[in-house]
Scaffold this motif. Sequence first.
Motif, mmCIF file in Angstrom:
data_model
loop_
_atom_site.group_PDB
_atom_site.id
_atom_site.type_symbol
_atom_site.label_atom_id
_atom_site.label_comp_id
_atom_site.label_asym_id
_atom_site.label_seq_id
_atom_site.Cartn_x
_atom_site.Cartn_y
_atom_site.Cartn_z
ATOM 1 N N GLY A 47 -1.245 16.226 -1.704
ATOM 2 C CA GLY A 47 -0.971 16.418 -0.287
ATOM 3 C C GLY A 47 0.217 15.609 0.179
ATOM 4 O O GLY A 47 0.697 14.718 -0.515
ATOM 5 N N ASN A 48 0.719 15.956 1.357
ATOM 6 C CA ASN A 48 1.850 15.239 1.926
ATOM 7 C C ASN A 48 1.601 15.101 3.432
ATOM 8 O O ASN A 48 1.727 16.087 4.151
ATOM 9 N N PRO A 49 1.188 13.952 3.893
ATOM 10 C CA PRO A 49 1.050 12.718 3.126
ATOM 11 C C PRO A 49 -0.202 12.772 2.244
ATOM 12 O O PRO A 49 -1.132 13.516 2.521
ATOM 13 N N GLY A 50 -0.193 11.969 1.204
ATOM 14 C CA GLY A 50 -1.348 11.940 0.330
ATOM 15 C C GLY A 50 -1.173 10.983 -0.827
ATOM 16 O O GLY A 50 -0.073 10.514 -1.124
ATOM 17 N N PHE A 51 -2.304 10.695 -1.482
ATOM 18 C CA PHE A 51 -2.326 9.810 -2.637
ATOM 19 C C PHE A 51 -3.384 10.295 -3.609
ATOM 20 O O PHE A 51 -4.443 10.766 -3.198
ATOM 21 N N GLY A 52 -3.102 10.188 -4.908
ATOM 22 C CA GLY A 52 -4.074 10.550 -5.924
ATOM 23 C C GLY A 52 -3.765 9.895 -7.253
ATOM 24 O O GLY A 52 -2.671 9.356 -7.472
ATOM 25 N N PHE A 53 -4.738 9.948 -8.162
ATOM 26 C CA PHE A 53 -4.635 9.371 -9.503
ATOM 27 C C PHE A 53 -5.107 10.409 -10.503
ATOM 28 O O PHE A 53 -6.051 11.156 -10.253
ATOM 29 N N THR A 65 -9.638 13.836 -17.701
ATOM 30 C CA THR A 65 -10.991 13.306 -17.483
ATOM 31 C C THR A 65 -11.156 12.664 -16.116
ATOM 32 O O THR A 65 -12.273 12.468 -15.665
ATOM 33 N N GLN A 66 -10.068 12.296 -15.478
ATOM 34 C CA GLN A 66 -10.118 11.726 -14.134
ATOM 35 C C GLN A 66 -9.054 12.436 -13.301
ATOM 36 O O GLN A 66 -7.876 12.386 -13.636
ATOM 37 N N ALA A 67 -9.480 13.096 -12.246
ATOM 38 C CA ALA A 67 -8.559 13.764 -11.329
ATOM 39 C C ALA A 67 -9.025 13.429 -9.922
ATOM 40 O O ALA A 67 -9.901 14.094 -9.375
ATOM 41 N N TRP A 68 -8.502 12.356 -9.403
ATOM 42 C CA TRP A 68 -8.917 11.838 -8.109
ATOM 43 C C TRP A 68 -7.853 12.196 -7.079
ATOM 44 O O TRP A 68 -6.940 11.432 -6.805
ATOM 45 N N ASN A 69 -7.933 13.413 -6.574
ATOM 46 C CA ASN A 69 -6.959 13.986 -5.658
ATOM 47 C C ASN A 69 -5.589 14.131 -6.324
ATOM 48 O O ASN A 69 -4.555 14.062 -5.666
ATOM 49 N N LEU A 86 0.819 -1.205 0.000
ATOM 50 C CA LEU A 86 0.000 0.000 0.000
ATOM 51 C C LEU A 86 0.860 1.264 0.000
ATOM 52 O O LEU A 86 1.742 1.424 0.839
ATOM 53 N N LEU A 87 0.566 2.175 -0.952
ATOM 54 C CA LEU A 87 1.239 3.477 -1.016
ATOM 55 C C LEU A 87 0.396 4.569 -0.367
ATOM 56 O O LEU A 87 0.931 5.523 0.193
ATOM 57 N N GLY A 88 -0.921 4.449 -0.506
ATOM 58 C CA GLY A 88 -1.802 5.462 0.051
ATOM 59 C C GLY A 88 -3.233 5.247 -0.370
ATOM 60 O O GLY A 88 -3.519 4.421 -1.236
ATOM 61 N N LYS A 89 -4.129 6.012 0.271
ATOM 62 C CA LYS A 89 -5.558 5.930 0.007
ATOM 63 C C LYS A 89 -6.130 7.338 -0.104
ATOM 64 O O LYS A 89 -5.562 8.287 0.431
ATOM 65 N N TRP A 90 -7.293 7.410 -0.770
ATOM 66 C CA TRP A 90 -8.045 8.658 -0.847
ATOM 67 C C TRP A 90 -9.513 8.313 -1.035
ATOM 68 O O TRP A 90 -9.846 7.306 -1.671
ATOM 69 N N ASP A 91 -10.389 9.139 -0.448
ATOM 70 C CA ASP A 91 -11.816 8.964 -0.699
ATOM 71 C C ASP A 91 -12.508 10.321 -0.693
ATOM 72 O O ASP A 91 -12.020 11.273 -0.085
ATOM 73 N N VAL A 127 1.988 10.698 -5.147
ATOM 74 C CA VAL A 127 2.200 10.174 -3.798
ATOM 75 C C VAL A 127 2.960 11.229 -3.004
ATOM 76 O O VAL A 127 4.029 11.686 -3.434
ATOM 77 N N ASN A 128 2.395 11.625 -1.884
ATOM 78 C CA ASN A 128 3.005 12.617 -0.993
ATOM 79 C C ASN A 128 3.423 13.885 -1.727
ATOM 80 O O ASN A 128 4.513 14.414 -1.531
ATOM 81 N N GLY A 129 2.517 14.367 -2.590
ATOM 82 C CA GLY A 129 2.744 15.621 -3.302
ATOM 83 C C GLY A 129 3.677 15.530 -4.485
ATOM 84 O O GLY A 129 4.033 16.554 -5.062
ATOM 85 N N GLN A 130 4.079 14.324 -4.867
ATOM 86 C CA GLN A 130 5.037 14.148 -5.959
ATOM 87 C C GLN A 130 4.442 13.308 -7.084
ATOM 88 O O GLN A 130 3.805 12.275 -6.837
#
Length: 168
Positions: A117-123, A104-108, A67-72, A134-137
Amino acid sequence: MIRAGAVILSLAATQANAADFYFCWIGANDYTMTGQMTIPDAALSQPMVTEADVTRFKIAGYQAGSLLGKWDMATRQDGASWMLRYDPGRAVFATPGELGLGVTQAWNANGNANDCGNPGFGFNLGNYAQDFCVNGQWIEESGMPPDTPFLVSPVPVDPYCRTYAPVS
């Protein structure tokens, strides 16, 4: 008191008339992502479901199963990137080439995949690539071409994009 009861019943009825979907994305270099979204039945007849239509949405990113991270969307921060384009008729997430959009997809994760964000995860699914933040990078090594399809399933999937058989 009666009004509060009516609101609770209304919310319960809305949840009961919705469909859950699970999805899995396979990126480069052993990166994967799983997710789940809930779409009210009424929205499933639309040509395109957007972030305004879903009532539940969550993702988790992995590398080699770790696991690298989660977002909801329930814990979304103000100003976080949140764009979703899902075609329920074809059971696919729309790509920029299909819609003529840059993203078309910006999930965080915005089009540069650097605002999770840092910490954070997005796609992010943009006109350059599908990739992780991942973590703002921006994680360039996770990237896939923007038109790469990914699995949408009525049953849960694991971090390796295998579906689980329903258990009764």
